[in-house]
Every structure is written in structure tokens, then in C-alpha cells.
Design a protein around this motif. Structure first.
Motif, short mmCIF file in Angstrom:
data_model
loop_
_atom_site.label_atom_id
_atom_site.label_comp_id
_atom_site.label_asym_id
_atom_site.label_seq_id
_atom_site.Cartn_x
_atom_site.Cartn_y
_atom_site.Cartn_z
N LEU A 220 -13.45 40.89 16.64
CA LEU A 220 -12.59 40.60 17.79
C LEU A 220 -11.69 41.80 18.01
CD1 LEU A 220 -11.51 38.47 19.87
CD2 LEU A 220 -9.76 37.93 18.15
N SER A 221 -11.63 42.27 19.25
CA SER A 221 -10.76 43.39 19.60
C SER A 221 -9.81 42.97 20.70
CB SER A 221 -11.58 44.59 20.09
OG SER A 221 -12.35 45.15 19.05
N CYS A 222 -8.59 43.47 20.64
CA CYS A 222 -7.64 43.37 21.74
C CYS A 222 -7.30 44.78 22.17
CB CYS A 222 -6.38 42.61 21.31
SG CYS A 222 -6.69 40.85 20.97
N LEU A 223 -7.61 45.11 23.42
CA LEU A 223 -7.49 46.47 23.90
C LEU A 223 -6.49 46.57 25.05
CD1 LEU A 223 -10.98 45.81 23.75
CD2 LEU A 223 -10.69 48.20 23.11
N VAL A 224 -5.75 47.66 25.07
CA VAL A 224 -4.78 47.94 26.13
C VAL A 224 -5.13 49.30 26.72
CG1 VAL A 224 -2.35 48.24 26.74
CG2 VAL A 224 -3.00 46.63 24.93
N THR A 225 -5.51 49.30 28.01
CA THR A 225 -5.92 50.54 28.68
C THR A 225 -5.17 50.69 29.99
OG1 THR A 225 -8.16 50.31 27.77
CG2 THR A 225 -7.87 51.85 29.58
N PRO A 226 -4.52 51.84 30.24
CA PRO A 226 -3.86 52.06 31.53
C PRO A 226 -4.84 51.89 32.69
CG PRO A 226 -3.19 53.74 29.96
CD PRO A 226 -4.32 52.98 29.31
N GLY A 227 -4.40 51.22 33.74
CA GLY A 227 -5.28 50.90 34.86
C GLY A 227 -5.84 52.11 35.57
N HIS A 228 -5.13 53.26 35.51
CA HIS A 228 -5.61 54.43 36.23
C HIS A 228 -6.71 55.17 35.48
CE1 HIS A 228 -2.59 56.25 33.52
NE2 HIS A 228 -3.32 57.34 33.61
N LEU A 229 -7.05 54.71 34.26
CA LEU A 229 -8.05 55.42 33.46
C LEU A 229 -9.42 54.74 33.47
CD1 LEU A 229 -6.04 56.46 30.27
CD2 LEU A 229 -6.54 57.81 32.31
N VAL A 230 -9.51 53.50 33.91
CA VAL A 230 -10.78 52.79 33.80
C VAL A 230 -10.97 51.86 34.99
CG1 VAL A 230 -9.76 50.86 32.50
CG2 VAL A 230 -12.18 51.40 32.20
N SER A 231 -12.24 51.67 35.36
CA SER A 231 -12.60 50.65 36.34
C SER A 231 -13.76 49.85 35.75
CB SER A 231 -12.99 51.28 37.67
OG SER A 231 -14.11 52.13 37.52
N PHE A 232 -13.79 48.57 36.06
CA PHE A 232 -14.81 47.69 35.50
C PHE A 232 -15.82 47.31 36.57
CE2 PHE A 232 -11.16 46.95 32.69
CZ PHE A 232 -11.75 47.17 31.46
N THR A 233 -17.08 47.32 36.20
CA THR A 233 -18.15 46.89 37.09
C THR A 233 -18.92 45.77 36.42
OG1 THR A 233 -19.73 48.52 36.18
CG2 THR A 233 -18.38 49.22 38.05
N MET A 234 -19.66 45.02 37.22
CA MET A 234 -20.45 43.92 36.68
C MET A 234 -21.86 43.99 37.24
SD MET A 234 -19.78 39.80 36.83
CE MET A 234 -18.41 39.89 35.70
N LYS A 235 -22.83 43.81 36.36
CA LYS A 235 -24.24 43.75 36.77
C LYS A 235 -24.75 42.34 36.56
CE LYS A 235 -25.35 48.58 35.64
NZ LYS A 235 -26.20 49.48 34.83
N SER A 236 -25.58 41.87 37.48
CA SER A 236 -26.14 40.52 37.34
C SER A 236 -27.65 40.59 37.37
CB SER A 236 -25.61 39.62 38.45
OG SER A 236 -25.97 40.13 39.71
#
Length: 236
Positions: A220-236
Motif C-alpha cells: 500500500l502506498s500513499c503518494l503526494v504529487t504537485p498537480g503541475h507535475l503530473v496528469s492522469f489518463t485512463m484507458k478502457s
């Protein structure tokens, strides 16, 4: 300049000029933009127009104003797929970037009964790590896993190695499923200090549960990442 027959506002022209400079390498990530008077002369605009363009680019994550220093060109966002099983090192490697894990703390047998129950573990080990991309802070992580079951993996992780890599190479276990819960909030003072961000900058808070092919929890990981460094995408 016109766009689809419509006149483009002057501040938008300036915005596009700066973005073009970033993409061409004229303004490199990690460097500061030229002083305002130079940019005003280069773009032929007023300070008000320039500051509106820069404000938009700061909101979009291209730039960051730093009090007393200037306007910093930010590294481009890392795109992460929500259903991906790749660990941090694999994700960065696939983008041609160098990943590193700086150990901030190791806690043997932490008092975390709820997490132990979720991982079906009698004893836990916790690693607090700063995940870095090309030497720059990117993500704070609290990582928990079964101390007894994965005892042989601990030395590799403690030495700054990839947990996923150690699972495969040392324990012979391949992660099969991952579940993420994502929230948006603000960093604490301690988190800001480690990540090098300013007050008011939003962060992603991601809880990540990894399981094997039989559905048994691995970590189990809890991660904190500044919003300006990452974007999330989703594939279906």
C-alpha cells in the motif's frame, strides 16, 4: 493573428509565443524567463498584457512565479495511466528520464493496525521516500508492505531501489492488479519543504493498493504529487 476567423486577444498571442519558446528549447525547464522589460520589448506588449499571459501559463503549469527570483519554467507534466501496473522507475524509464528513490525514513513494525489488516500482514515495514525525476523532487511516498513475507526485499528498497523491481527480481512476484483512490488538496508545511513547492499549490493525494494475480495484497502506498507535475489518463 486570427483563429478560425476570430481575432486572437493580444495576451493569448503572448501566451503562445512563450509556449513556443518553451517547446523549442529557447526557455528550458528549470530556468527563469527573461525579465519583464525584455519580454515586453520582445512581444511588443504592456506589462498588464504580459502578466495576464504569464498568469494563465502559471495556472496551466507551464510556469511558476517565485517571489524575489522571477518566473520559473516548469518541467512538463508526466502522463500516468490510472490502470497501469508500472512503478515509478518503470514509468520514468519509459519516458527516457532517470528515476531515483531517496529514503527519508524506515520504520520497522509501525503501529498501523488498519493498514496491517488491509495487507493481511502480522508485521509491517514502512518506508518514507522522496521520488525524484532527473534529480528533481516529484512525489512523496509512504510505502507499507508485509515485513515477514517480503523480508528479502527490504535491503533493496532501503538502498533506494525500486520496490516493484525487487518484487520481481528478488521475490519472483509479479504485481497483477492495482487500485488507486485520487483526491486533490494542499500540501502540509513539511510536504512543501520536501517537494519545494509554494503555499496554495494543489497536490494529488493518491492511495495505491497493489495485489498479485490471486488478489492477495502486496503493498500500500500513499503518494503526494504537485498537480503541475503530473496528469492522469485512463484507458478502457
Amino acid at each position: 493573428m486570427e483563429d478560425n476567423g476570430l481575432a486572437v486577444p493580444l495576451y493569448e498571442k503572448v501566451r503562445r509565443t512563450i509556449v513556443s519558446g518553451i517547446e523549442s528549447g529557447e526557455f528550458t525547464p528549470g530556468s527563469f524567463l527573461p525579465p519583464e522589460p525584455s519580454l515586453m520589448a520582445q512581444c511588443g506588449v504592456s506589462r498588464v498584457t504580459l502578466r495576464r499571459a504569464i498568469g494563465d501559463l502559471c495556472a496551466e503549469g507551464w510556469l511558476q512565479r517565485q517571489q524575489g527570483r522571477g518566473t520559473l519554467v516548469m518541467p512538463r507534466k508526466v502522463r500516468q495511466t490510472l490502470v497501469s501496473l508500472s512503478g515509478f522507475s518503470e514509468t520514468m524509464g519509459g519516458l527516457g528520464r532517470k528515476a531515483s528513490h531517496r529514503i527519508l525514513a524506515q520504520t520497522d513494525e509501525p503501529d498501523a493496525p488498519a493498514i496491517a489488516a488491509r495487507l493481511s500482514a502480522r508485521t509491517l515495514v514502512r518506508f518514507d521516500r522522496l521520488l525524484e525525476e532527473d534529480g528533481r523532487p516529484m512525489t512523496l511516498e509512504a510505502l507499507w508492505f508485509d515485513r515477514e513475507r517480503f523480508a528479502e526485499v527490504i535491503p533493496d528498497v532501503a538502498a533506494g531501489g525500486s520496490f516493484f523491481g525487487a518484487l520481481r527480481e528478488v521475490a519472483g512476484i509479479v504485481p497483477a492488479h492495482t487500485e488507486r483512490q485520487i483526491d486533490v488538496g494542499f500540501a502540509t508545511d513539511a510536504e512543501r519543504a520536501e517537494l519545494g513547492i509554494l503555499p496554495g499549490q494543489p497536490v494529488f493525494r493518491v492511495e495505491k493498493l497493489v495485489t498479485d494475480n490471486a488478489g492477495k495484497p502486496l503493498a500500500l502506498s500513499c503518494l503526494v504529487t504537485p498537480g503541475h507535475l503530473v496528469s492522469f489518463t485512463m484507458k478502457s
